[in-house]
Design a protein around this motif. Structure first.
Motif, short mmCIF file in Angstrom:
data_model
loop_
_atom_site.label_atom_id
_atom_site.label_comp_id
_atom_site.label_asym_id
_atom_site.label_seq_id
_atom_site.Cartn_x
_atom_site.Cartn_y
_atom_site.Cartn_z
N HIS A 1 0.89 -1.59 -0.02
CA HIS A 1 -0.17 -0.40 0.29
C HIS A 1 0.81 1.18 0.12
O HIS A 1 1.85 1.76 0.77
CB HIS A 1 -0.89 0.43 0.79
CG HIS A 1 -0.18 0.27 2.59
ND1 HIS A 1 -0.68 0.81 2.83
CD2 HIS A 1 -0.49 -1.04 3.14
CE1 HIS A 1 0.52 0.82 4.44
NE2 HIS A 1 0.40 -0.52 4.63
N ASP B 1 6.28 1.79 7.02
CA ASP B 1 4.54 1.15 6.40
C ASP B 1 3.97 1.22 5.36
O ASP B 1 3.46 2.38 5.41
CB ASP B 1 4.18 1.01 7.56
CG ASP B 1 3.00 0.18 7.42
OD1 ASP B 1 2.44 -0.37 7.10
OD2 ASP B 1 2.35 0.09 9.26
N ASP B 2 3.72 1.35 3.94
CA ASP B 2 4.41 -0.14 3.76
C ASP B 2 5.42 0.56 2.45
O ASP B 2 5.31 -0.17 2.14
CB ASP B 2 3.37 -0.81 3.37
CG ASP B 2 3.77 -2.12 3.15
OD1 ASP B 2 4.45 -2.16 3.28
OD2 ASP B 2 2.50 -2.45 1.75
N GLU C 1 -5.04 2.15 2.74
CA GLU C 1 -4.66 0.40 3.80
C GLU C 1 -5.02 1.14 4.92
O GLU C 1 -5.80 0.44 5.70
CB GLU C 1 -3.91 0.11 3.02
CG GLU C 1 -3.50 -1.42 4.10
CD GLU C 1 -2.84 -1.14 5.44
OE1 GLU C 1 -3.30 -2.54 5.89
OE2 GLU C 1 -2.89 -0.42 5.59
N GLU C 2 -4.23 2.15 5.51
CA GLU C 2 -4.89 2.51 6.62
C GLU C 2 -6.15 2.60 7.21
O GLU C 2 -6.39 3.00 8.56
CB GLU C 2 -3.50 3.60 6.76
CG GLU C 2 -1.90 3.34 6.99
CD GLU C 2 -1.89 2.42 7.83
OE1 GLU C 2 -2.02 1.75 7.59
OE2 GLU C 2 -0.05 2.36 7.61
N ASP D 1 4.24 -6.10 3.72
CA ASP D 1 3.53 -5.05 3.95
C ASP D 1 3.67 -5.81 6.34
O ASP D 1 3.45 -6.77 6.62
CB ASP D 1 1.60 -5.38 4.79
CG ASP D 1 1.55 -4.10 4.93
OD1 ASP D 1 2.27 -3.06 5.50
OD2 ASP D 1 0.31 -3.86 5.17
ZN ZN Z 1 0.72 -1.54 6.85
#
Ligand code: ZN
Length: 417
Positions: free
Chosen positions: A80, A142-143, A175-176, A198
């Motif tokens: 992501h 991340d990420d 994504e988060e 990830d």
């Molecule tokens: Zn992540």
């Protein structure tokens, strides 16, 4: 040839934070397109001419199988592009620090120190170079470390000319904030199975997650002047507290770990006439997950027996499921991950049951089996995030291995098309 550290640093500098209360659709903030555009260009620079970014800010690209490898499974790689809104990702200034042990001075001017006592896992990385922040933002490993690992692995595979199957690459927004797969085109992606790359220590991969549901409990009360309310008033707030009292008090996040599930009271709003309790419900076991959801309804029935039908209404809906439910019938994919990690030099890969979900959960239930490979982000979502350089390099080797014809030849699995 690029390298994984330069890639991570380059991507980390792009501000691509997603937004909890941003746009309704992907991407939640238009700045995520900055990252997407950069990655499309980099894919094209690697000779992946079919790379593109769609209107929802998903980046896709494909590398065809080398001659003779057309029958190998097509492997998907997913990472992501957004960073967590919990900590700013603006003006990230990554720095590589050689770690000699002890505390790390991240920022002389502001005297920001990462204390070894607070982060004992640092001890594992003495003598290594670490990619760190300047202590004022997150790093976004991340990420973005996942993206860097994927692109570096693909660049090296193409340069080395080793045989491989079809490679499907996707970078996702949001994504988060849990919207990373809302507009993911699983069919167009065309992978037989995939891996998210990830989070997490480079020795730890993941294929078990929570089953997850959310619930709103709406309590309807009856208001009347408190001075004249004897035997008449029904205070929704007090009934809401009673409702919560019907759930097992020890089964909350603060009291649970490992495979223990929980009920988590997330929000509580209201007044005498009306109150709403919002919960999330989590359990690795599908059986216990179903029991927990049933318990939410039973507690509402109990309230209704006490105060009258319709006093409590439980609205419970599923969010995601444990990918193991699907993967357990195709453990060869999980074994591929483990074999690839071992071949990359990790003696004893471990796998932990995530107390949360991943984009891989949603993808798995959308038809793309998708365990998670680590990307060496430590202390994510915060100012003390860091990524050890040797771990990033191990990540590159791991991803190259899951793509290698040598390991894929042993996999029978093909997605039904
Ligand atoms: Zn992540």
């Amino acid at each position: 040839m690029d390298n994984v550290v330069n890639r991570l640093i380059r991507y980390a500098k792009v501000h691509s934070e997603s937004e909890y209360h941003g746009r309704e659709t992907n991407p939640t903030d238009l700045r995520e397109f900055d990252m997407a555009k950069l990655l499309v260009q980099e894919l094209k620079d690697l000779g992946i001419e079919n790379a593109f970014c769609d209107e929802h800010c998903y980046v896709y690209g494909w590398v065809e199988a080398t001659p003779g490898c057309e029958n190998l499974p097509a492997v998907g790689l997913v990472a992501h592009m957004d960073t967590s809104p919990d900590c700013t990702g603006k003006d990230v200034k990554p720095q590589v620090i050689h770690y000699e042990g002890g505390d790390i001075l991240l920022n002389k001017e502001q005297n920001i120190v990462m204390e070894a006592a607070m982060y004992p896992e640092l001890a594992k990385f003495v003598g290594q170079d670490l990619v760190c922040t300047d202590g004022t933002t997150l790093l976004g490993a991340d990420d973005k470390a996942g993206i860097a690992i994927i692109l570096q692995a693909v660049e090296e595979i193409l340069a080395e000319g080793k045989p491989h199957g079809r490679i499907c690459i996707a970078f996702t927004p949001d994504e988060e904030i849990g919207k990373g797969t809302d507009n993911f085109d699983v069919e167009g992606f065309g992978a037989d199975f995939g891996f998210t790359v990830d989070g997490g220590d480079i020795t730890d991969y993941e294929y078990e997650t929570f089953n997850a549901a959310k619930a709103n409990i709406t309590i309807t009360g009856l208001s009347i002047h408190p001075g004249f309310s004897k035997d008449v008033m029904r205070n929704a707030l007090l009934i809401a507290m009673e409702y919560n009292g019907l759930l097992p008090p020890m089964e909350t996040p603060v009291n649970t770990e490992g495979y223990e599930g929980f009920y988590h009271l997330l929000e509580m709003n209201g007044g005498v006439e009306k109150a709403v309790l919002t919960y999330i419900i989590r359990d690795h076991s599908m059986e216990r997950f179903l029991e927990r959801k049933a318990q939410m309804h039973k507690a509402a029935e109990m309230i209704n027996r006490r105060y009258g039908e319709g006093t409590a209404v439980a609205d419970v809906w599923d969010q995601y499921y444990n990918m193991y439910e699907k993967l357990k019938d195709h453990m060869e994919i999980v074994e591929l991950a483990e074999t690839a990690m071992k071949a990359a030099g990790i003696e004893k890969p471990t796998h932990s049951a995530i107390r949360g979900g991943t984009d891989g959960c949603m993808l798995t239930f959308k038809g793309l089996l998708c365990p998670n490979l680590p990307c060496a982000s430590h202390n994510p979502h915060g100012r003390f995030e860091f990524s050890p350089v040797p771990s990033l390099e191990t990540g590159v080797r791991t991803v190259k291995n899951v793509l290698s014809a040598e390991l894929l030849e042993k996999i029978e699995f093909r997605k039904e098309k």
